[in-house]
Scaffold this active site. Sequence first.
Site, PDB file in Angstrom:
ATOM      1  N   LYS A  94       0.838  -1.201   0.000  1.00 55.22           N
ATOM      2  CA  LYS A  94       0.000   0.000   0.000  1.00 55.22           C
ATOM      3  C   LYS A  94       0.875   1.254   0.000  1.00 55.22           C
ATOM      4  O   LYS A  94       2.008   1.226   0.499  1.00 55.22           O
ATOM      5  CB  LYS A  94      -0.861   0.045   1.277  1.00 55.22           C
ATOM      6  CG  LYS A  94      -1.890  -1.025   1.440  1.00 55.22           C
ATOM      7  CD  LYS A  94      -2.575  -0.869   2.802  1.00 55.22           C
ATOM      8  CE  LYS A  94      -3.616  -1.932   3.055  1.00 55.22           C
ATOM      9  NZ  LYS A  94      -4.817  -1.733   2.235  1.00 55.22           N
ATOM     10  N   ARG A 133     -10.262 -11.237   3.157  1.00 55.33           N
ATOM     11  CA  ARG A 133     -11.257 -12.218   2.723  1.00 55.33           C
ATOM     12  C   ARG A 133     -10.723 -13.643   2.824  1.00 55.33           C
ATOM     13  O   ARG A 133     -11.494 -14.597   2.933  1.00 55.33           O
ATOM     14  CB  ARG A 133     -11.710 -11.903   1.301  1.00 55.33           C
ATOM     15  CG  ARG A 133     -10.647 -12.011   0.237  1.00 55.33           C
ATOM     16  CD  ARG A 133     -11.016 -11.297  -1.045  1.00 55.33           C
ATOM     17  NE  ARG A 133     -11.021  -9.844  -0.865  1.00 55.33           N
ATOM     18  CZ  ARG A 133     -11.395  -8.978  -1.787  1.00 55.33           C
ATOM     19  NH1 ARG A 133     -11.795  -9.413  -2.974  1.00 55.33           N
ATOM     20  NH2 ARG A 133     -11.378  -7.677  -1.542  1.00 55.33           N
TER      21      ARG A 133
END
Length: 480
Positions: free
Chosen positions: A250, A325
């Site tokens: 990121k 997830r």
Amino acid sequence: MTSTSFLDSDVRGVEVVVLADEGPLPDVPEAASALAIAEKTKAPVISPAAGRSPIVFVRLGDEPGLERWRWAAASAAGLVASLEAEEATLRLPEEAPPEVAAALVEGFRLGAYRYLDYKSGADAAEIRLFVSDPDATDSLRGAIEAADVRADVTNWTRDLVNTPPDAKMPAALADRIAEAAEAAGLRVEVWDEGRIEAEGMGGLLGVNRGSLDPPRFVTLEWAPEGTEADAPVVLVGKTVTYDTGGLSLKPTKDSMDKMKADMAGGAAVAGALVGAARLGLPVRVVGLLPMSDNRPGGRAFAPGDVLTMHSGTTVEVMNTDAEGRLLLADALSHARSLGPRWVLDAATLTGAQGIALGERVAAVIARPDEEAFAGRVRRAGERTGDLCWPLPLYPHYADQLESDVADLSNIGGRMAGTITAGAFLEHFTRDDDGEPAYPWAHVDLARPAFLDSAYGYRPKGASGFGVRLLLDLLGEDADG
């Protein structure tokens, strides 16, 4: 912050008076002039009453339902804190129903929250709150005591999320949650890396591969007497203690610098379980918290890797920043073994959630034939102020998760990112025949969980979003 107490004598500390739009003014000499000023300024008013402590007058705002009482009390709490007061006495409106009194207490305590653990020389932000009503009925007292618990566990959850990453790697966070949970009367089980491997949780292990800190899988259970054999409600919380994005790194500004909050879903589940126990809710609840950080170490999982999940499904990793997830999928698969009544997962899952709904409204996703479940979550959000809005989950969204080399890809492209993440999770809520194993809803609270600026009773930083939402849903189940 200390708990709320009833007061049957003189006012203690700063007095707080809420000025309603209608009904009689409170029996306070300054009330009429304070209302006139508050009407013009739309702000709290301090009256330096002669011979006694200051009085803070606050006017109701325009928020819907009980939120207007919560926001008003939070506004007063901010002003009381600015006076450096250690005690405050809340004067309830005349003949206030229990739900209004509870909202005022909840709003005040949530609005008074400050995180000061790492501020040199700062005192703990504690204001002891008293409620002035010597003739309070049992229902009023019960409502206020429950509100106090809800605020307390929400503020505890905020503390967890605000804690710096190096102080809450999986082992430390598991211990901290276990201590609070056991004190509240919950059963706690913590799986270490060896047990996680034995259970075949390839998603959680894959995310953890680049870390120096081993993963944990925490199970919390509240099963009061008489409910032990009931099918449980299962709450699953994403608990990524820090997320760099892994090898799909990121950027720092406005992204990685906020990733200590990537465990906010798990923290909300833990807060709700502790709250359910403290409230004595007559419902069996199990919380599942898969824990890891996500870092780009030498053995970090990489785009192109294929993971074998707890369910046996193979997943091609196309972006290591879509890690939450993966560990949630293992927990949702494990939930099948518990025979749940229903399952809800809470997660800071996608940046797309904020693009779609902003920072005050979470996304809720359920199967098309379980729209009633999504509606139930939405209504709980309206009651608590943890607002949620349903997004669709038509079958075609799963097509975006097709992989050339595995059963699924872990990302579905740019379009409908929040929904395709939900479609990925939904796959793991099905049994071996591909049929739904249990009713399920997914709440993506990525933006509401950690705020850039304060509003209402929610501070900058960790908001505690989701705790009171989940407690409301559990209370609804307990009421039958």
